[in-house]
Design a protein around this motif. Structure first.
Motif, PDB file in Angstrom:
ATOM      1  N   GLY A 195       1.039  -1.469   0.658  1.00  0.00           N
ATOM      2  CA  GLY A 195       0.027  -0.054  -0.035  1.00  0.00           C
ATOM      3  C   GLY A 195       0.699   1.313   0.176  1.00  0.00           C
ATOM      4  N   PRO A 196       0.253   2.544  -0.015  1.00  0.00           N
ATOM      5  CA  PRO A 196       0.623   4.007   0.261  1.00  0.00           C
ATOM      6  C   PRO A 196       1.365   4.002   0.584  1.00  0.00           C
ATOM      7  N   PRO A 197       3.049   4.695   1.197  1.00  0.00           N
ATOM      8  CA  PRO A 197       4.047   4.374   2.531  1.00  0.00           C
ATOM      9  C   PRO A 197       3.343   5.785   3.276  1.00  0.00           C
ATOM     10  N   GLN A 198       1.951   6.111   2.738  1.00  0.00           N
ATOM     11  CA  GLN A 198       2.070   7.749   3.941  1.00  0.00           C
ATOM     12  C   GLN A 198       0.979   7.481   4.559  1.00  0.00           C
ATOM     13  N   LEU A 199       0.288   5.973   4.055  1.00  0.00           N
ATOM     14  CA  LEU A 199      -1.400   5.693   4.974  1.00  0.00           C
ATOM     15  C   LEU A 199      -1.024   4.626   6.310  1.00  0.00           C
ATOM     16  N   LEU A 200      -0.948   5.231   7.084  1.00  0.00           N
ATOM     17  CA  LEU A 200      -0.922   4.745   8.597  1.00  0.00           C
ATOM     18  C   LEU A 200      -1.276   3.487   8.652  1.00  0.00           C
ATOM     19  N   VAL A 201      -2.230   3.183   8.133  1.00  0.00           N
ATOM     20  CA  VAL A 201      -2.681   1.913   8.339  1.00  0.00           C
ATOM     21  C   VAL A 201      -2.180   0.498   7.439  1.00  0.00           C
ATOM     22  N   ALA A 202      -1.061   1.167   6.376  1.00  0.00           N
ATOM     23  CA  ALA A 202      -0.351   0.131   6.040  1.00  0.00           C
ATOM     24  C   ALA A 202       0.991   0.335   6.457  1.00  0.00           C
ATOM     25  N   ARG A 203       1.227   1.019   6.910  1.00  0.00           N
ATOM     26  CA  ARG A 203       2.190   0.898   7.469  1.00  0.00           C
ATOM     27  C   ARG A 203       2.581   0.562   8.727  1.00  0.00           C
ATOM     28  N   ASP A 204       1.678   0.487   9.743  1.00  0.00           N
ATOM     29  CA  ASP A 204       1.439  -0.004  10.612  1.00  0.00           C
ATOM     30  C   ASP A 204       1.942  -1.515  10.260  1.00  0.00           C
ATOM     31  N   ARG A 205       0.371  -2.306   8.981  1.00  0.00           N
ATOM     32  CA  ARG A 205       0.384  -3.022   9.531  1.00  0.00           C
ATOM     33  C   ARG A 205       1.958  -4.130   8.823  1.00  0.00           C
ATOM     34  N   LEU A 206       2.416  -2.646   7.351  1.00  0.00           N
ATOM     35  CA  LEU A 206       3.946  -3.395   6.998  1.00  0.00           C
ATOM     36  C   LEU A 206       4.599  -4.070   8.149  1.00  0.00           C
ATOM     37  N   ALA A 207       5.018  -2.940   9.506  1.00  0.00           N
ATOM     38  CA  ALA A 207       5.839  -2.748  10.732  1.00  0.00           C
ATOM     39  C   ALA A 207       5.421  -4.081  11.982  1.00  0.00           C
ATOM     40  N   GLY A 208       4.246  -4.258  11.632  1.00  0.00           N
ATOM     41  CA  GLY A 208       3.699  -5.577  12.411  1.00  0.00           C
ATOM     42  C   GLY A 208       4.474  -6.454  11.715  1.00  0.00           C
ATOM     43  N   PHE A 209       3.745  -7.296  10.231  1.00  0.00           N
ATOM     44  CA  PHE A 209       4.543  -7.860   9.946  1.00  0.00           C
ATOM     45  C   PHE A 209       5.787  -8.114  10.208  1.00  0.00           C
ATOM     46  N   LYS A 210       6.512  -6.950   9.937  1.00  0.00           N
ATOM     47  CA  LYS A 210       8.093  -7.601   9.749  1.00  0.00           C
ATOM     48  C   LYS A 210       8.677  -8.013  11.310  1.00  0.00           C
ATOM     49  N   ALA A 211       7.624  -6.776  12.516  1.00  0.00           N
ATOM     50  CA  ALA A 211       8.159  -7.573  13.579  1.00  0.00           C
ATOM     51  C   ALA A 211       7.822  -8.723  13.862  1.00  0.00           C
ATOM     52  N   GLY A 212       7.127  -9.542  13.711  1.00  0.00           N
ATOM     53  CA  GLY A 212       6.391 -10.657  13.781  1.00  0.00           C
ATOM     54  C   GLY A 212       7.563 -11.634  12.557  1.00  0.00           C
ATOM     55  N   LEU A 213       7.967 -11.391  12.092  1.00  0.00           N
ATOM     56  CA  LEU A 213       8.791 -12.194  11.080  1.00  0.00           C
ATOM     57  C   LEU A 213      10.076 -11.895  11.922  1.00  0.00           C
ATOM     58  N   ALA A 214      10.384 -10.759  12.561  1.00  0.00           N
ATOM     59  CA  ALA A 214      11.766 -10.903  13.425  1.00  0.00           C
ATOM     60  C   ALA A 214      11.322 -11.917  15.012  1.00  0.00           C
ATOM     61  N   ASP A 215      10.733 -11.447  15.254  1.00  0.00           N
ATOM     62  CA  ASP A 215      10.069 -12.661  15.922  1.00  0.00           C
ATOM     63  C   ASP A 215      10.858 -14.095  16.215  1.00  0.00           C
ATOM     64  N   GLU A 216      10.156 -14.545  14.922  1.00  0.00           N
ATOM     65  CA  GLU A 216      11.062 -16.103  14.363  1.00  0.00           C
ATOM     66  C   GLU A 216      12.265 -15.386  14.054  1.00  0.00           C
ATOM     67  N   GLY A 217      13.201 -14.483  14.291  1.00  0.00           N
ATOM     68  CA  GLY A 217      14.488 -14.688  13.227  1.00  0.00           C
ATOM     69  C   GLY A 217      14.187 -14.420  11.941  1.00  0.00           C
ATOM     70  N   LEU A 218      13.131 -13.904  11.493  1.00  0.00           N
ATOM     71  CA  LEU A 218      13.025 -14.256   9.808  1.00  0.00           C
ATOM     72  C   LEU A 218      13.486 -12.351   9.374  1.00  0.00           C
ATOM     73  N   ASP A 219      13.615 -11.666   8.507  1.00  0.00           N
ATOM     74  CA  ASP A 219      14.403 -11.031   7.559  1.00  0.00           C
ATOM     75  C   ASP A 219      13.498 -10.447   6.420  1.00  0.00           C
ATOM     76  N   LEU A 220      12.904  -9.333   6.282  1.00  0.00           N
ATOM     77  CA  LEU A 220      12.043  -8.922   5.413  1.00  0.00           C
ATOM     78  C   LEU A 220      12.158  -7.884   4.499  1.00  0.00           C
ATOM     79  N   PRO A 221      13.886  -8.540   3.380  1.00  0.00           N
ATOM     80  CA  PRO A 221      14.351  -7.358   2.342  1.00  0.00           C
ATOM     81  C   PRO A 221      13.612  -6.462   1.957  1.00  0.00           C
ATOM     82  N   ASP A 222      14.023  -5.249   1.907  1.00  0.00           N
ATOM     83  CA  ASP A 222      12.807  -3.915   1.304  1.00  0.00           C
ATOM     84  C   ASP A 222      13.170  -3.873  -0.203  1.00  0.00           C
ATOM     85  N   ALA A 223      13.886  -4.982  -0.871  1.00  0.00           N
ATOM     86  CA  ALA A 223      13.169  -5.582  -2.086  1.00  0.00           C
ATOM     87  C   ALA A 223      12.242  -5.822  -2.626  1.00  0.00           C
TER      88      ALA A 223
END
Length: 346
Positions: A195-223
């Motif tokens: 989604g659009p980077p300026q949309l907070l809902v999209a940002r929050d969901r992306l950040a949360g997803f990244k955090a969940g992957l990090a919990d499992e020792g996984l990385d989400l490359p920007d690419a």
DNA sequence: AGAAGATTTAGGGCGGGAGA
DNA sequence: TCTCCCGCCCTAAATCTTCT
């Protein structure tokens, strides 16, 4: 002037009572009117086909029966579900909901609230994500302050950024829980249609997803993160980019359900199967998903209930400062996600 | 006298006509 | 061209009338 409306004055005159008595009988009051006059007024009104002039009532009462509902996109079932909830509560209270659509234009949002204020709407529910645009938030907050000062009430369904009562969905923690469950299926390479980077809902969901992957020792490359519109077509376009990028992702998270649906259409067009070739998950659990094949894994938000709660916030008598109602999301895994095949988008 | 019921009147925001 | 004021339709507060 053949089609001129029947006014209260005419009813009162015909019934042989004063204006005030007629008003009390027809439009309610705390004061009593005798049964005899009541019948006479009601009979006359029926005979003449009297219908109260709502504009005049709004003028006299400095308040109307209107409740504004401002949404970004009327075609998105996320908003229609919220609208269903808002409408149910408002109509139970004898009020009428008027709908305005912003097309995600912050200026339009301010205009709509301003117009609703001009119409002396009793309350406004603003559904839809905030953005990173501080100026836009400030302008909307100012408009809300003016509306509130005039006796109106405002509630939001979004992030609590406007100093009003707000129903806040758990975007971050919902996406985080989803990421962990998808990782538990064995997926190691993920992509996100963000989604659009300026949309907070999209940002929050992306950040949360990244955090969940990090919990499992996984990385989400920007690419592996593909920005696009927050719509079905946005999901479709982002998926085209994702396929072309050959990331090797075995699981794709679209930050809302309509994007996920567009993404699945894109996969189909490329002869890719869900979930055999790639798993797909969304967010919201819009009602449309019931008929989607394969059934989409998602994070369920109680959308209608969110609308109801926002409407209750705006219609109750509580005068406390800004209240926040947090709404949890529940991960629902369905057929669109399976254990990792290990092949993915090559 | 006091309650209940009914009437009178002010006023709310704005457009448009009258008058300066 | 500008200002003032009325009318639009209704509500709510103030006031008056009737009855017990």
């Amino acid at each position: 002037m053949a089609s001129r409306q029947v006014t209260l004055a005419e009813v009162a005159k015909q019934a042989g009572v004063s204006l005030a008595t007629a008003s009390r009988v027809l439009n309610g009051s705390t004061r009593q009117v005798s049964e005899e006059l009541r019948e006479r007024v009601l009979g006359t009104a029926r005979k003449l086909g009297y219908l109260p002039n709502a504009s005049a009532q709004a003028l006299a009462r400095n308040s109307s029966v209107l409740v504004g509902l401002v949404v970004h996109d009327i075609a998105d079932p996320y908003f229609s579900s919220i609208a269903a909830g808002v409408t149910r509560i408002a109509e139970d209270a004898g009020l009428v909901v008027v709908l305005g659509t912003t097309g995600r234009d912050p200026d339009r949002e301010v205009e709509l609230v301003n117009t609703l204020r001009a119409h002396r709407a009793r309350a406004v529910v603003i559904a839809g994500s905030r953005t990173t645009d501080r100026n836009a938030s400030r302008r909307l907050a100012e408009e809300i302050t003016a509306f509130t000062a005039q006796g109106g009430r405002v509630a939001c369904v979004s992030q609590a950024k406007l100093g009003t009562d707000t129903v806040v969905p758990a975007n971050r923690s919902g996406a985080r829980a989803l990421a962990r469950q998808l990782a538990a299926l064995g997926h190691r390479k993920f992509a996100v249609l963000a989604g659009p980077p300026q949309l907070l809902v999209a940002r929050d969901r992306l950040a949360g997803f990244k955090a969940g992957l990090a919990d499992e020792g996984l990385d989400l490359p920007d690419a592996n993160v593909f920005a696009s519109d927050f719509t079905r077509d946005g999901g479709h376009a982002a998926m085209a980019g994702l396929i072309a990028a050959r990331t090797g992702a075995t699981c794709v998270f679209a930050v809302n359900d309509v994007m996920a649906m567009g993404a699945m259409a894109g996969l189909r067009e490329h002869g890719l199967r869900v979930p055999e070739d790639v798993s797909v998950a969304g967010f919201d659990d819009i009602p449309t998903l019931r008929d989607l094949v394969p059934a989409l894994s998602t994070v369920r938000l109680p959308l209608e209930e969110m609308g109801e709660r926002a409407a209750r916030l705006v219609l109750d008598d509580v005068v406390a400062g800004p209240r926040t109602v947090r709404v949890a999301g529940e991960v629902v895994l369905r057929a669109s996600t399976s254990t990792s095949s290990g092949i993915g988008l090559r």
